[in-house]
Design an enzyme around this catalytic site. Sequence first.
Site: not given
Length: 431
Positions: A14, A42
């Site tokens: 992340d 993503h």
Amino acid sequence: MGKNVVVLGTQWGDEGKGKIVDLLTEQAKYVVRYQGGHNAGHTLVIDGDKTVLHLIPSGILRDNVKCIIGNGVVLAPDALMTEINMLKERGVPVEERLLISEACPLILPFHCALDMAREKARGNKAIGTTGRGIGPAYEDKVSRRGLRVGDLFNAELFAEKLKEVMAYHNFMLTEYYKCEAVDYEETLKDALAIADYLKSMCTDVSELLDQARKAGEPILFEGAQGTLLDIDHGTYPFVTSSNTTAGGVATGSGFGPRHLDYVLGIMKAYTTRVGAGPFPTELENEIGDYLGTKGHEFGATTGRKRRPGWLDIVAMKRAVQINSVSGFCLTKLDVLDGLEEVKICVGYQYPDGTVATTTPLAAEGYEQVTPVLETMPGWSETTFGATSVEQLPQAAMNYIKRLEELLETPIDIISTGPDRNETMILVNPFS
């Protein structure tokens, strides 16, 4: 000659890899995923339009790029088709841009059933997996009973292999976990239904990449998750099931490691972790709430709330070491705007008073330590959307400089917002 660049996360995932990969793919001919599966998320924001990808490389939105799913990726056919259809609805000609290795292990419904059954059985000791069958699929690969994409192209042999592996897993599901068995006929029918479609996109990835390298075409390798989730070097057992580090590029794509030119480590200006596992700098207070809210810290794949904390230099040094990081991209600097002071973890203190500047090798070691924090002045001015270093507050520049000193590694890119345009490229990895 074109350069071959690796982009990977240096924390617990992340970190903002998707945006940076999308930005750099303007200069790449190929973008390659080499590990993980659709447990990765993503997020790309282009002119305010958000696209979330889980399996297909982030370069798919560019018409100058070929996207490759390498042999190190575990591939769920249903998840792939969902993503392909989503992109096609947006006008993206996926079939013209996507190539897949025949050696990708398949994730099938019984892998997901096993994943969920195990997490439930662990109770309060659950690892916090996404429940998407990633771990069980990698287990089948290592035990040499797994089915691969290429197996789909011989229906008779695939049916035989599938029957054998499902007998094994259904026994575990019904007898040990007391769950329902997964239907063999339905699994077989669904898998074979897209065999021809997948075959049209399959290629010898290692050969293709080697020919591209020899032709001087730039290649970008896109990592998923983060270094601290690596199966060997992460906070074991609270890790993913693949090698998320730079070493995974070679094994997960068949590309020679000596031909990698630059490793870009993506590092958030603070730290987050999603799911269970040790986290020395975790902030379970109002500052943690501030970072989580301002940073919109919710997982792109699961929607789970991420756990925020201060930046951990001890862990980052390990990431530099393991990955041979050439330079960093610092993301979400703007989330620290408005804090009176910011802190950096520079050591781990053990119960006996000793202070270490290297990480433990397993979760148990992390759980013993408390962070040694260095405090720096914060800044009230905004850094959001800044496009040059000169626009940054002096305190923010001091923070960046201190990180470079501690890590002995340059910060070559600074991200100040979610859009690809809100980025300062100080040193271009492809130049």
